[in-house]
Design a protein around this motif. Structure first.
Motif, PDB file in Angstrom:
ATOM      1  N   ALA A  63      -4.212   3.980   7.137  1.00 45.30           N
ATOM      2  CA  ALA A  63      -2.798   3.666   7.349  1.00 45.30           C
ATOM      3  C   ALA A  63      -2.254   4.396   8.573  1.00 45.30           C
ATOM      4  O   ALA A  63      -1.477   3.827   9.353  1.00 45.30           O
ATOM      5  N   ARG A  64      -2.633   5.655   8.736  1.00 45.14           N
ATOM      6  CA  ARG A  64      -2.182   6.414   9.905  1.00 45.14           C
ATOM      7  C   ARG A  64      -2.655   5.764  11.198  1.00 45.14           C
ATOM      8  O   ARG A  64      -1.909   5.673  12.182  1.00 45.14           O
ATOM      9  N   ALA A  65      -3.887   5.305  11.215  1.00 51.01           N
ATOM     10  CA  ALA A  65      -4.434   4.667  12.416  1.00 51.01           C
ATOM     11  C   ALA A  65      -3.682   3.381  12.753  1.00 51.01           C
ATOM     12  O   ALA A  65      -3.531   3.026  13.927  1.00 51.01           O
ATOM     13  N   ILE A  66      -3.209   2.685  11.726  1.00 50.58           N
ATOM     14  CA  ILE A  66      -2.469   1.445  11.934  1.00 50.58           C
ATOM     15  C   ILE A  66      -1.032   1.719  12.355  1.00 50.58           C
ATOM     16  O   ILE A  66      -0.514   1.121  13.305  1.00 50.58           O
ATOM     17  N   MET A  67      -0.370   2.657  11.676  1.00 47.23           N
ATOM     18  CA  MET A  67       1.052   2.895  11.912  1.00 47.23           C
ATOM     19  C   MET A  67       1.321   3.787  13.115  1.00 47.23           C
ATOM     20  O   MET A  67       2.338   3.642  13.792  1.00 47.23           O
ATOM     21  N   PHE A  68       0.403   4.706  13.401  1.00 45.88           N
ATOM     22  CA  PHE A  68       0.599   5.657  14.498  1.00 45.88           C
ATOM     23  C   PHE A  68      -0.524   5.465  15.506  1.00 45.88           C
ATOM     24  O   PHE A  68      -1.422   6.301  15.666  1.00 45.88           O
ATOM     25  N   ARG A  69      -0.480   4.336  16.199  1.00 44.91           N
ATOM     26  CA  ARG A  69      -1.606   3.960  17.060  1.00 44.91           C
ATOM     27  C   ARG A  69      -1.764   4.870  18.274  1.00 44.91           C
ATOM     28  O   ARG A  69      -2.816   4.888  18.894  1.00 44.91           O
ATOM     29  N   HIS A  70      -0.726   5.638  18.601  1.00 44.14           N
ATOM     30  CA  HIS A  70      -0.843   6.551  19.735  1.00 44.14           C
ATOM     31  C   HIS A  70      -1.910   7.628  19.459  1.00 44.14           C
ATOM     32  O   HIS A  70      -2.520   8.155  20.384  1.00 44.14           O
ATOM     33  N   LYS A 100       0.839  -1.195   0.000  1.00 42.02           N
ATOM     34  CA  LYS A 100       0.000   0.000   0.000  1.00 42.02           C
ATOM     35  C   LYS A 100       0.872   1.242   0.000  1.00 42.02           C
ATOM     36  O   LYS A 100       1.787   1.377   0.819  1.00 42.02           O
ATOM     37  N   ALA A 101       0.609   2.154  -0.916  1.00 46.02           N
ATOM     38  CA  ALA A 101       1.424   3.356  -1.059  1.00 46.02           C
ATOM     39  C   ALA A 101       0.835   4.551  -0.328  1.00 46.02           C
ATOM     40  O   ALA A 101       1.570   5.441   0.119  1.00 46.02           O
ATOM     41  N   GLU A 102      -0.482   4.593  -0.191  1.00 46.20           N
ATOM     42  CA  GLU A 102      -1.132   5.774   0.366  1.00 46.20           C
ATOM     43  C   GLU A 102      -0.987   5.828   1.890  1.00 46.20           C
ATOM     44  O   GLU A 102      -1.192   4.821   2.568  1.00 46.20           O
ATOM     45  N   MET A 103      -0.656   7.006   2.399  1.00 47.84           N
ATOM     46  CA  MET A 103      -0.683   7.232   3.836  1.00 47.84           C
ATOM     47  C   MET A 103      -2.023   7.902   4.161  1.00 47.84           C
ATOM     48  O   MET A 103      -2.119   9.084   4.472  1.00 47.84           O
ATOM     49  N   ASP A 104      -3.102   7.119   4.057  1.00 46.76           N
ATOM     50  CA  ASP A 104      -4.439   7.648   4.296  1.00 46.76           C
ATOM     51  C   ASP A 104      -4.797   7.485   5.775  1.00 46.76           C
ATOM     52  O   ASP A 104      -3.968   7.065   6.597  1.00 46.76           O
ATOM     53  N   ASP A 105      -6.019   7.821   6.126  1.00 48.07           N
ATOM     54  CA  ASP A 105      -6.425   7.770   7.533  1.00 48.07           C
ATOM     55  C   ASP A 105      -6.323   6.357   8.098  1.00 48.07           C
ATOM     56  O   ASP A 105      -5.950   6.165   9.261  1.00 48.07           O
TER      57      ASP A 105
END
Length: 232
Positions: free
Chosen positions: A219-226, A212-217
């Motif tokens: 992806a952000r929720a998965i990668m930046f769980r804080h 997955k290339a997009e840093m969408d909402d």
């Protein structure tokens, strides 16, 4: 056969470079961190920290890119300096410098430069400046060292140069387009490693799969769980 859990990020690329340089047979296992593959039970069995890269060497699990490099180098006897106490000390010192300094500070510098929420306004200035400063400080230490040494450990190409290359080749993304003008010795070694035939093969491994290339909402929720934790 050795299983290599990877994606196209800097840390997996270090291990990819070793595998391509050494000729060790391996099986690629893609881990798409923007869709949450890193939290699947089968991956957490290999790496309980939920980060790439990791390897499964016939039931021997190793995680952290620098630990993997050292493990594979010692297993194969490849890409290590001559076995003297001085060389061993330098190898471990610079490998840990990259593991605990260059990598983490570069990663945080990237986060606050490119991915942190823009609506933080002035509150973003302090962490951004902090990590840019520390990343620059580490690059300066590397540049000074390489002014007097062809490779990170004397005149021998080793796993430390592979670890260095994983992050340093992305210097412009971390610190800006003028980074290699400021740190010409870093650029020299990045260019030399990048010119090795194994380097483009290592970088191209990601192209065998669709990540997955997009840093969408999502992806952000998965990668930046804080962020999700804070909102809750």
């Amino acid at each position: 056969m050795l299983k290599f859990y990877f994606n196209g990020a800097p840390n997996p690329n270090k291990v990819a470079l070793f595998l391509e340089e050494s000729g060790l047979p391996y099986e690629l296992v893609p881990v798409d961190t923007r869709t949450g593959d890193q939290f699947k039970p089968e991956f957490l069995k290999v790496n309980p920290n939920g980060k790439v890269p990791a390897i499964d060497d016939d039931g021997v699990f190793v995680f952290d890119s620098n630990a993997i490099l050292l493990y594979l180098a010692e297993k194969t006897g490849k890409f290590l300096p001559a076995a003297t106490p001085k060389n061993r000390a330098e190898l471990l010192s610079w490998l840990m410098f990259i593991a605990t300094g260059l990598g983490p500070y570069s990663g945080q510098a990237v986060h606050f430069k490119h991915f942190a929420p823009r609506d933080l306004g002035k509150a973003l200035e302090y962490p951004h400046n902090r990590y840019q400063f520390e990343a620059h400080r580490h690059y300066k230490i590397l540049d000074d060292h390489l002014a007097n040494s062809r490779y990170m450990v004397g005149d021998t190409y080793t796993i430390v140069d592979m670890a260095f290359w994983g992050w340093a080749r992305l210097g412009p993304f971390v610190l800006g387009d003028d980074v290699f003008t400021k740190y010409s010795n870093v650029k020299r070694l990045v260019d030399e490693v990048s010119a090795r035939p194994a380097a483009p093969r290592a970088i191209a491994l990601k192209d065998k799969f669709v990540f997955k290339a997009e840093m969408d909402d999502e992806a952000r929720a998965i990668m930046f769980r804080h962020l999700k934790t804070k909102a809750a």
